[in-house]
Motif scaffolding. Structure first.
Motif, PDB file in Angstrom:
ATOM      1  N   ARG A  69      43.424 -10.069 -16.200  1.00 43.49           N
ATOM      2  CA  ARG A  69      43.095 -11.642 -15.917  1.00 43.49           C
ATOM      3  C   ARG A  69      41.647 -12.054 -15.722  1.00 43.49           C
ATOM      4  NH1 ARG A  69      47.403 -13.701 -11.780  1.00 43.49           N
ATOM      5  NH2 ARG A  69      48.637 -11.921 -11.395  1.00 43.49           N
ATOM      6  N   MET A  70      40.713 -11.069 -15.636  1.00 44.52           N
ATOM      7  CA  MET A  70      39.430 -11.388 -15.482  1.00 44.52           C
ATOM      8  C   MET A  70      38.683 -11.148 -16.830  1.00 44.52           C
ATOM      9  SD  MET A  70      37.977  -8.419 -15.427  1.00 44.52           S
ATOM     10  CE  MET A  70      36.597  -7.595 -14.122  1.00 44.52           C
ATOM     11  N   ALA A  71      39.461 -10.118 -17.389  1.00 40.18           N
ATOM     12  CA  ALA A  71      38.950  -9.841 -18.854  1.00 40.18           C
ATOM     13  C   ALA A  71      39.231 -11.024 -19.796  1.00 40.18           C
ATOM     14  CB  ALA A  71      39.710  -8.609 -19.423  1.00 40.18           C
TER      15      ALA A  71
ATOM     16  N   TYR B 182      30.624  -6.939 -13.170  1.00 42.80           N
ATOM     17  CA  TYR B 182      30.075  -6.659 -11.706  1.00 42.80           C
ATOM     18  C   TYR B 182      29.226  -8.097 -11.343  1.00 42.80           C
ATOM     19  CZ  TYR B 182      30.921  -1.904 -12.636  1.00 42.80           C
ATOM     20  OH  TYR B 182      32.013  -0.650 -13.024  1.00 42.80           O
ATOM     21  N   ASP B 183      28.431  -8.613 -12.280  1.00 42.79           N
ATOM     22  CA  ASP B 183      27.866  -9.868 -11.974  1.00 42.79           C
ATOM     23  C   ASP B 183      28.242 -10.978 -12.638  1.00 42.79           C
ATOM     24  OD1 ASP B 183      26.290  -8.208 -10.574  1.00 42.79           O
ATOM     25  OD2 ASP B 183      24.691  -7.722 -12.033  1.00 42.79           O
ATOM     26  N   ASN B 184      29.216 -11.054 -13.577  1.00 44.76           N
ATOM     27  CA  ASN B 184      29.813 -12.221 -13.980  1.00 44.76           C
ATOM     28  C   ASN B 184      30.645 -12.734 -13.287  1.00 44.76           C
ATOM     29  OD1 ASN B 184      31.188 -13.783 -16.054  1.00 44.76           O
ATOM     30  ND2 ASN B 184      31.022 -12.557 -17.510  1.00 44.76           N
ATOM     31  N   LEU B 185      30.331 -13.947 -13.014  1.00 45.90           N
ATOM     32  CA  LEU B 185      31.339 -14.832 -11.879  1.00 45.90           C
ATOM     33  C   LEU B 185      32.542 -15.132 -12.456  1.00 45.90           C
ATOM     34  CD1 LEU B 185      28.608 -16.579  -9.817  1.00 45.90           C
ATOM     35  CD2 LEU B 185      29.474 -14.291  -9.528  1.00 45.90           C
ATOM     36  N   ALA B 186      32.677 -15.188 -13.753  1.00 41.97           N
ATOM     37  CA  ALA B 186      34.107 -15.377 -14.408  1.00 41.97           C
ATOM     38  C   ALA B 186      35.073 -14.356 -13.789  1.00 41.97           C
ATOM     39  CB  ALA B 186      33.874 -15.458 -15.739  1.00 41.97           C
ATOM     40  N   ASN B 187      34.698 -13.332 -13.222  1.00 42.97           N
ATOM     41  CA  ASN B 187      35.547 -12.160 -12.560  1.00 42.97           C
ATOM     42  C   ASN B 187      36.281 -12.819 -11.606  1.00 42.97           C
ATOM     43  OD1 ASN B 187      36.553 -10.065 -11.276  1.00 42.97           O
ATOM     44  ND2 ASN B 187      34.739  -8.652 -11.646  1.00 42.97           N
ATOM     45  N   ARG B 188      35.383 -13.236 -10.558  1.00 42.67           N
ATOM     46  CA  ARG B 188      36.243 -13.696  -9.370  1.00 42.67           C
ATOM     47  C   ARG B 188      36.747 -15.192  -9.684  1.00 42.67           C
ATOM     48  NH1 ARG B 188      30.942 -14.796  -5.518  1.00 42.67           N
ATOM     49  NH2 ARG B 188      30.787 -17.204  -6.000  1.00 42.67           N
ATOM     50  N   LEU B 189      36.292 -15.859 -10.492  1.00 45.01           N
ATOM     51  CA  LEU B 189      36.934 -17.242 -10.767  1.00 45.01           C
ATOM     52  C   LEU B 189      38.326 -17.060 -11.437  1.00 45.01           C
ATOM     53  CD1 LEU B 189      36.697 -20.366 -11.352  1.00 45.01           C
ATOM     54  CD2 LEU B 189      35.695 -19.650 -13.526  1.00 45.01           C
TER      55      LEU B 189
ATOM     56  N   THR C 131      49.775 -14.074   5.884  1.00 48.59           N
ATOM     57  CA  THR C 131      48.854 -13.810   7.065  1.00 48.59           C
ATOM     58  C   THR C 131      47.585 -12.792   6.840  1.00 48.59           C
ATOM     59  OG1 THR C 131      49.873 -12.113   8.147  1.00 48.59           O
ATOM     60  CG2 THR C 131      50.449 -14.297   8.741  1.00 48.59           C
ATOM     61  N   HIS C 132      47.832 -11.794   5.869  1.00 48.50           N
ATOM     62  CA  HIS C 132      46.692 -10.981   5.712  1.00 48.50           C
ATOM     63  C   HIS C 132      46.876 -10.535   4.240  1.00 48.50           C
ATOM     64  CE1 HIS C 132      47.344 -10.353  10.167  1.00 48.50           C
ATOM     65  NE2 HIS C 132      46.661  -9.783  10.015  1.00 48.50           N
ATOM     66  N   LEU C 133      45.615 -10.359   3.750  1.00 49.10           N
ATOM     67  CA  LEU C 133      45.580  -9.867   2.112  1.00 49.10           C
ATOM     68  C   LEU C 133      44.770  -8.534   2.373  1.00 49.10           C
ATOM     69  CD1 LEU C 133      45.693 -10.538  -0.966  1.00 49.10           C
ATOM     70  CD2 LEU C 133      43.223 -10.759  -0.579  1.00 49.10           C
ATOM     71  N   VAL C 134      45.384  -7.348   1.816  1.00 45.80           N
ATOM     72  CA  VAL C 134      44.932  -6.113   1.801  1.00 45.80           C
ATOM     73  C   VAL C 134      44.433  -5.822   0.289  1.00 45.80           C
ATOM     74  CG1 VAL C 134      44.744  -3.524   2.495  1.00 45.80           C
ATOM     75  CG2 VAL C 134      46.147  -5.446   3.604  1.00 45.80           C
ATOM     76  N   CYS C 135      43.149  -5.477  -0.196  1.00 42.87           N
ATOM     77  CA  CYS C 135      42.784  -5.241  -1.555  1.00 42.87           C
ATOM     78  C   CYS C 135      41.561  -4.176  -1.507  1.00 42.87           C
ATOM     79  CB  CYS C 135      42.425  -6.569  -2.143  1.00 42.87           C
ATOM     80  SG  CYS C 135      41.958  -6.463  -3.796  1.00 42.87           S
ATOM     81  N   THR C 136      41.548  -3.364  -2.435  1.00 40.52           N
ATOM     82  CA  THR C 136      40.506  -2.433  -2.529  1.00 40.52           C
ATOM     83  C   THR C 136      39.353  -3.360  -3.149  1.00 40.52           C
ATOM     84  OG1 THR C 136      41.387  -1.865  -4.877  1.00 40.52           O
ATOM     85  CG2 THR C 136      41.844  -0.191  -2.993  1.00 40.52           C
ATOM     86  N   ALA C 137      38.206  -2.725  -2.946  1.00 43.59           N
ATOM     87  CA  ALA C 137      36.896  -3.259  -3.124  1.00 43.59           C
ATOM     88  C   ALA C 137      36.047  -2.593  -4.370  1.00 43.59           C
ATOM     89  CB  ALA C 137      36.136  -3.655  -1.935  1.00 43.59           C
ATOM     90  N   GLY C 138      35.843  -3.186  -5.301  1.00 38.93           N
ATOM     91  CA  GLY C 138      34.988  -2.448  -6.522  1.00 38.93           C
ATOM     92  C   GLY C 138      34.086  -3.376  -7.125  1.00 38.93           C
ATOM     93  N   THR C 139      34.378  -3.967  -8.233  1.00 36.84           N
ATOM     94  CA  THR C 139      33.652  -5.239  -8.524  1.00 36.84           C
ATOM     95  C   THR C 139      33.362  -6.437  -7.744  1.00 36.84           C
ATOM     96  OG1 THR C 139      35.201  -6.555 -10.006  1.00 36.84           O
ATOM     97  CG2 THR C 139      34.318  -4.577 -10.992  1.00 36.84           C
ATOM     98  N   GLY C 140      34.280  -6.597  -6.635  1.00 36.84           N
ATOM     99  CA  GLY C 140      34.254  -7.634  -5.912  1.00 36.84           C
ATOM    100  C   GLY C 140      35.013  -8.924  -6.296  1.00 36.84           C
ATOM    101  N   GLY C 141      35.566  -9.004  -7.658  1.00 33.37           N
ATOM    102  CA  GLY C 141      36.126  -9.733  -8.431  1.00 33.37           C
ATOM    103  C   GLY C 141      37.337 -10.486  -7.777  1.00 33.37           C
ATOM    104  N   THR C 142      38.357  -9.473  -7.607  1.00 32.23           N
ATOM    105  CA  THR C 142      39.535  -9.609  -7.211  1.00 32.23           C
ATOM    106  C   THR C 142      39.745 -10.058  -5.634  1.00 32.23           C
ATOM    107  OG1 THR C 142      40.452  -7.954  -8.675  1.00 32.23           O
ATOM    108  CG2 THR C 142      41.864  -8.655  -6.791  1.00 32.23           C
ATOM    109  N   ILE C 143      39.187  -9.302  -4.817  1.00 27.94           N
ATOM    110  CA  ILE C 143      39.295  -9.580  -3.291  1.00 27.94           C
ATOM    111  C   ILE C 143      38.576 -11.044  -3.080  1.00 27.94           C
ATOM    112  CG2 ILE C 143      36.858  -8.117  -2.731  1.00 27.94           C
ATOM    113  CD1 ILE C 143      38.840  -7.630  -0.282  1.00 27.94           C
TER     114      ILE C 143
END
Length: 453
Positions: free
Chosen positions: A46-48, A148-155, A174-186
């Motif tokens: 998705r983010m790629a 990591y710093d490309n905000l298109a990732n989280r977009l 009610t809850h989202l659980v997600c691993t945290a890496g680059t930060g884009g997904t979560i």
């Protein structure tokens, strides 16, 4: 006709699957957003694609150019797919901690892969971050995606993953659980969901050896928190710009062992064959489960496919070498016997009647037969039962006339799992020698008891 024009049009709209067995002791409903259904087998597709599209729009990625990125493998796969369709070249820089399968897949997709050491600081010239940045300056007509710093990732996740989850749950999440890496997904998903309902809780799952959890709790970037770990695809030794900690409600850290074991359970109990981070995500949920109620609807994001970890978490030897898999062995069965009773054997010159008496006395069904202190065969209750029908007087004959094949001889440290295939209806026991050269026997009942324990 429903036809996709190219592989990139198949990205997204992945299924939400109810978990039934692995979460049966939780009071709430738990759903898995299984993103290995993307064509590159991970959520990173998705983010790629989004990063490539934004780079094109901004004029940073030009026709015939080269995409350069530091990646653990999954982002590289997504970028490789985009590059194939759009006509770009790819150079990916990864670390030696990532599974070999990931690098092999990237090469299969036409990319050049450079492997760097993982045990260096992020700003070290030899780190995969630094090497990727240097190559972007040296290679003509290239662009460093910098997930990591490309905000298109989280977009990408704000525009696709978040809306999909909201729609698939009818807004009842009610809850989202997600691993945290680059930060884009979560961050991207959290930003969208919080806009829809600020009460939705966002739980981040981190690795031990990552500094993200302490930063979330204290605001301090503590390099002392950083040390090597086996978990892949999440945790960081610096703070990527994609993070917005204000949309995250909780962080929890999961051990390498717990994440690996949970991933294997997910495969065996739910039939969902996911990667390392998926197991850690589920383990993180278990660690935070105390606040959940029957009315909660939890969504766990499972990032990638297990095929990229077959040589690691899905390999028993790899797991055992790191102390992650507690495998019972032939030796464990023998050591667990009270008093370690001496092996009962019988000489070939004894009678069948004497063998039957030994079976009664020691309550056993399998006896090795010896000659000159060497095992030459066996005699079993089942085998005698069959012979008695054809020759009722056999009990007075020598053991040699009722001799059966010797029990298979195995390594003293062979796993109980492997013993299952060696012990059959026709062959009810196996034997082994310990380090002192002493014989021991293990029967099907010993294996059943060991597996049940």
């Amino acid at each position: 006709m429903d036809i996709k024009n190219n592989i990139l049009e198949t990205i997204g709209n992945t299924p939400l699957i109810r978990l039934n067995k692995i979460t049966q002791n939780l009071p709430c409903t738990v759903l898995a957003k299984v993103d290995y259904f993307n064509p590159g087998n991970s959520i990173k597709d998705r983010m790629a694609l989004k990063m490539v599209e934004v780079a094109e729009q901004e004029g940073k990625l030009k026709p015939g150019g080269t995409i350069i990125e530091g990646t653990s493998g999954n982002t590289g796969m997504g970028l490789a797919l985009a590059a194939i369709v759009k006509g770009y070249k790819c150079i990916f820089v990864t670390t030696d901690k990532q599974s070999k399968e990931k690098a092999d897949v990237l090469k299969a997709m036409g990319a050049e892969v450079i492997v760097c050491s993982n045990n260096v600081e992020p700003d070290d010239p030899q780190s995969y971050y630094s090497v990727a940045a240097r190559l972007a300056k040296e290679v003509p007509n290239s662009y460093h995606m910098n997930q990591y710093d490309n905000l298109a990732n989280r977009l990408a996740h704000y525009e696709t993953t978040g809306p999909e989850i909201w729609k698939q749950t009818d807004g009842k999440i009610t809850h989202l659980v997600c691993t945290a890496g680059t930060g884009g997904t979560i961050t991207g998903v959290a930003m969208y969901l919080k806009e829809k309902n600020p009460d939705i809780k966002i739980w981040a799952v981190d690795a031990y050896g990552s500094l993200l959890t302490k930063y979330f709790k204290t605001g301090e970037l503590d390099e002392k928190e950083v040390y090597p770990y086996f978990s892949e695809g999440f945790g960081e030794d610096f703070l990527p710009k994609n993070y917005d900690m204000s949309v995250i409600d909780e962080f929890t850290q999961v051990t390498d062992k717990d994440g690996a074991i949970m991933a294997r359970k997910l495969a065996k109990e739910e039939g969902i064959f996911c990667g390392y981070s998926a197991g850690s995500c589920l383990q993180g949920l278990m660690q935070l489960k105390e606040t959940l109620t029957k009315d909660d609807l939890v969504v766990c994001i499972l990032h990638d496919h297990g095929s990229r970890y077959v040589a690691k978490i899905y390999n028993d030897q790899w797991m055992m070498e790191r102390g992650f898999l507690e495998v019972k062995t032939f030796k464990d069965i023998v050591s667990g016997r009270s008093g370690s009773p001496k092996l009962v054997t019988i000489n070939e010159n004894k009678t069948v009647y004497e063998a039957v008496e030994l079976m009664k006395r020691y309550d056993i069904e399998h006896i090795p037969v010896v000659k000159d202190n060497e095992i030459i065969g066996s005699i079993t209750e089942g085998g005698l039962f069959q012979k008695v029908f054809s020759s009722p007087d056999i009990k007075n004959e020598k053991i040699a006339n009722a001799l059966e094949r010797p029990f298979p001889l195995v390594d003293f440290n062979v796993s109980v799992e492997k013993l299952k295939s060696l012990i059959t209806k026709e062959n009810g026991a196996v034997m082994s020698k310990d380090d002192a050269g002493v014989y021991h026997i293990v029967t099907k009942y010993d294996v059943i008891q060991a597996l049940g324990g």
